[in-house]
Design a protein around this motif. Structure first.
Motif, PDB file in Angstrom:
ATOM      1  N   ASN A  47       0.814  -1.207   0.000  1.00 14.25           N
ATOM      2  CA  ASN A  47       0.000   0.000   0.000  1.00 14.25           C
ATOM      3  C   ASN A  47       0.852   1.264   0.000  1.00 14.25           C
ATOM      4  OD1 ASN A  47      -2.443  -1.288  -0.088  1.00 14.25           O
ATOM      5  ND2 ASN A  47      -2.502  -1.576   2.121  1.00 14.25           N
ATOM      6  N   GLN A  48       1.965   1.241  -0.689  1.00 14.88           N
ATOM      7  CA  GLN A  48       2.845   2.393  -0.740  1.00 14.88           C
ATOM      8  C   GLN A  48       2.401   3.335  -1.853  1.00 14.88           C
ATOM      9  OE1 GLN A  48       6.241   0.063  -1.622  1.00 14.88           O
ATOM     10  NE2 GLN A  48       7.059   0.244   0.448  1.00 14.88           N
ATOM     11  N   MET A  49       2.464   4.618  -1.564  1.00 17.88           N
ATOM     12  CA  MET A  49       2.159   5.594  -2.595  1.00 17.88           C
ATOM     13  C   MET A  49       3.439   5.808  -3.407  1.00 17.88           C
ATOM     14  SD  MET A  49       0.397   9.307  -2.297  1.00 17.88           S
ATOM     15  CE  MET A  49       1.668  10.052  -1.314  1.00 17.88           C
ATOM     16  N   GLN A  50       3.345   5.726  -4.728  1.00 11.04           N
ATOM     17  CA  GLN A  50       4.488   5.877  -5.609  1.00 11.04           C
ATOM     18  C   GLN A  50       4.482   7.272  -6.224  1.00 11.04           C
ATOM     19  OE1 GLN A  50       6.706   3.365  -5.601  1.00 11.04           O
ATOM     20  NE2 GLN A  50       5.306   2.438  -4.144  1.00 11.04           N
ATOM     21  N   ASP A  51       5.647   7.779  -6.563  1.00  5.50           N
ATOM     22  CA  ASP A  51       5.772   9.119  -7.118  1.00  5.50           C
ATOM     23  C   ASP A  51       5.561   9.087  -8.630  1.00  5.50           C
ATOM     24  OD1 ASP A  51       6.277  11.737  -7.703  1.00  5.50           O
ATOM     25  OD2 ASP A  51       8.306  11.759  -6.870  1.00  5.50           O
ATOM     26  N   PHE A  52       4.399   9.484  -9.071  1.00  3.00           N
ATOM     27  CA  PHE A  52       4.057   9.485 -10.494  1.00  3.00           C
ATOM     28  C   PHE A  52       4.954  10.422 -11.287  1.00  3.00           C
ATOM     29  CE2 PHE A  52       1.366  12.520  -8.297  1.00  3.00           C
ATOM     30  CZ  PHE A  52       1.512  13.670  -9.052  1.00  3.00           C
ATOM     31  N   ARG A  53       5.518  11.440 -10.642  1.00  4.19           N
ATOM     32  CA  ARG A  53       6.361  12.407 -11.340  1.00  4.19           C
ATOM     33  C   ARG A  53       7.645  11.786 -11.861  1.00  4.19           C
ATOM     34  NH1 ARG A  53       6.371  16.589  -6.569  1.00  4.19           N
ATOM     35  NH2 ARG A  53       6.680  14.573  -5.587  1.00  4.19           N
ATOM     36  N   ARG A  54       7.980  10.596 -11.418  1.00  6.02           N
ATOM     37  CA  ARG A  54       9.173   9.896 -11.901  1.00  6.02           C
ATOM     38  C   ARG A  54       8.946   9.242 -13.251  1.00  6.02           C
ATOM     39  NH1 ARG A  54      11.154   5.881  -7.607  1.00  6.02           N
ATOM     40  NH2 ARG A  54      12.863   5.729  -9.091  1.00  6.02           N
ATOM     41  N   LEU A  55       7.721   9.176 -13.696  1.00  6.64           N
ATOM     42  CA  LEU A  55       7.405   8.515 -14.968  1.00  6.64           C
ATOM     43  C   LEU A  55       7.523   9.497 -16.127  1.00  6.64           C
ATOM     44  CD1 LEU A  55       4.281   6.436 -13.947  1.00  6.64           C
ATOM     45  CD2 LEU A  55       6.529   5.549 -14.574  1.00  6.64           C
ATOM     46  N   ASP A  56       8.303   9.127 -17.133  1.00  4.84           N
ATOM     47  CA  ASP A  56       8.436   9.968 -18.324  1.00  4.84           C
ATOM     48  C   ASP A  56       7.085  10.194 -18.998  1.00  4.84           C
ATOM     49  OD1 ASP A  56      11.165  10.219 -17.995  1.00  4.84           O
ATOM     50  OD2 ASP A  56      11.665   8.650 -19.445  1.00  4.84           O
ATOM     51  N   VAL A  57       6.247   9.166 -19.026  1.00  5.43           N
ATOM     52  CA  VAL A  57       4.951   9.295 -19.692  1.00  5.43           C
ATOM     53  C   VAL A  57       4.070  10.312 -18.975  1.00  5.43           C
ATOM     54  CG1 VAL A  57       3.820   7.348 -18.519  1.00  5.43           C
ATOM     55  CG2 VAL A  57       3.043   8.039 -20.788  1.00  5.43           C
ATOM     56  N   TRP A  58       4.152  10.369 -17.651  1.00  3.92           N
ATOM     57  CA  TRP A  58       3.383  11.381 -16.932  1.00  3.92           C
ATOM     58  C   TRP A  58       3.885  12.766 -17.312  1.00  3.92           C
ATOM     59  CZ3 TRP A  58       4.653  15.404 -13.781  1.00  3.92           C
ATOM     60  CH2 TRP A  58       3.563  16.106 -13.255  1.00  3.92           C
ATOM     61  N   GLY A  59       5.188  12.954 -17.391  1.00 10.47           N
ATOM     62  CA  GLY A  59       5.761  14.246 -17.762  1.00 10.47           C
ATOM     63  C   GLY A  59       5.321  14.686 -19.148  1.00 10.47           C
ATOM     64  N   LYS A  60       5.346  13.754 -20.100  1.00  8.74           N
ATOM     65  CA  LYS A  60       4.912  14.083 -21.471  1.00  8.74           C
ATOM     66  C   LYS A  60       3.418  14.394 -21.504  1.00  8.74           C
ATOM     67  CE  LYS A  60       8.798  13.503 -23.672  1.00  8.74           C
ATOM     68  NZ  LYS A  60       9.489  14.610 -24.324  1.00  8.74           N
ATOM     69  N   ALA A  61       2.629  13.654 -20.756  1.00  6.12           N
ATOM     70  CA  ALA A  61       1.184  13.899 -20.709  1.00  6.12           C
ATOM     71  C   ALA A  61       0.884  15.250 -20.065  1.00  6.12           C
ATOM     72  CB  ALA A  61       0.479  12.766 -19.960  1.00  6.12           C
ATOM     73  N   HIS A  62       1.616  15.579 -19.025  1.00  2.00           N
ATOM     74  CA  HIS A  62       1.444  16.875 -18.368  1.00  2.00           C
ATOM     75  C   HIS A  62       1.802  18.016 -19.332  1.00  2.00           C
ATOM     76  CE1 HIS A  62       1.373  19.898 -15.229  1.00  2.00           C
ATOM     77  NE2 HIS A  62       2.585  20.257 -15.579  1.00  2.00           N
TER      78      HIS A  62
END
Length: 160
Positions: A17-32
């Motif tokens: 149940n750990q929260m992961q840092d989505f900002r580490r994902l390249d795909v999130w950065g490109k989508a943002h």
């Protein structure tokens, strides 16, 4: 942006149940980045001719990184893969709305081309990440491996 080396760096293999840092994902950065570009490209679009289209474009675009982020917060690979699928569906929806906005002359060709290229890039990245996340699930020893689904029906063209 720091790239994770392994998928386990994003979502634990055993679904903690750990929260992961989505900002580490390249795909999130490109989508943002895509959302920011879209917002800037649509600031001068008139809503009088086609009410709601700008908000629909923005909603579909912002749903992509939002679903990636939400999936990272669930802590299991199965849930993460599900939210990546939802993000991918939103990216497909965005692509359609971009085409519609172009065809209705709400987006200039240059803006459309830039947004479409970014959308395609994000869709490919989401598909690849989703496949990587689902790999361990398919070979799961617990018997919860993904069931084979029937292929979708083929499109039938109507004869005039």
């Amino acid at each position: 942006m720091v790239r994770p080396r392994h998928i386990r760096d994003i979502v634990p293999a055993h679904g903690g149940n750990q929260m992961q840092d989505f900002r580490r994902l390249d795909v999130w950065g490109k989508a943002h980045e895509l959302v920011v570009i879209l917002y800037r490209a649509t600031t001068t679009v008139s809503e009088r001719r086609y009410p709601g289209l700008t908000s629909q474009l923005r909603r579909a675009a912002s749903a992509v990184p939002a679903n990636i982020a939400e999936g990272c917060g669930h802590g299991s690979q199965r849930e993460f893969a599900r939210f990546l699928q939802i993000a991918l569906a939103s990216a497909h929806e965005l692509h359609y709305h971009l085409l519609l906005a172009r065809d209705l002359d709400l987006l200039q060709n240059v803006a459309f081309a830039r947004l479409e290229a970014r959308t395609e890039q994000v869709k490919k990245m989401l598909s690849a990440l989703r496949a990587r996340v689902r790999e361990p699930l398919a070979s799961s020893p617990s018997g919860t491996a993904k069931r084979r689904r029937s292929p979708p029906p083929t499109a039938v063209s109507r004869q005039p």
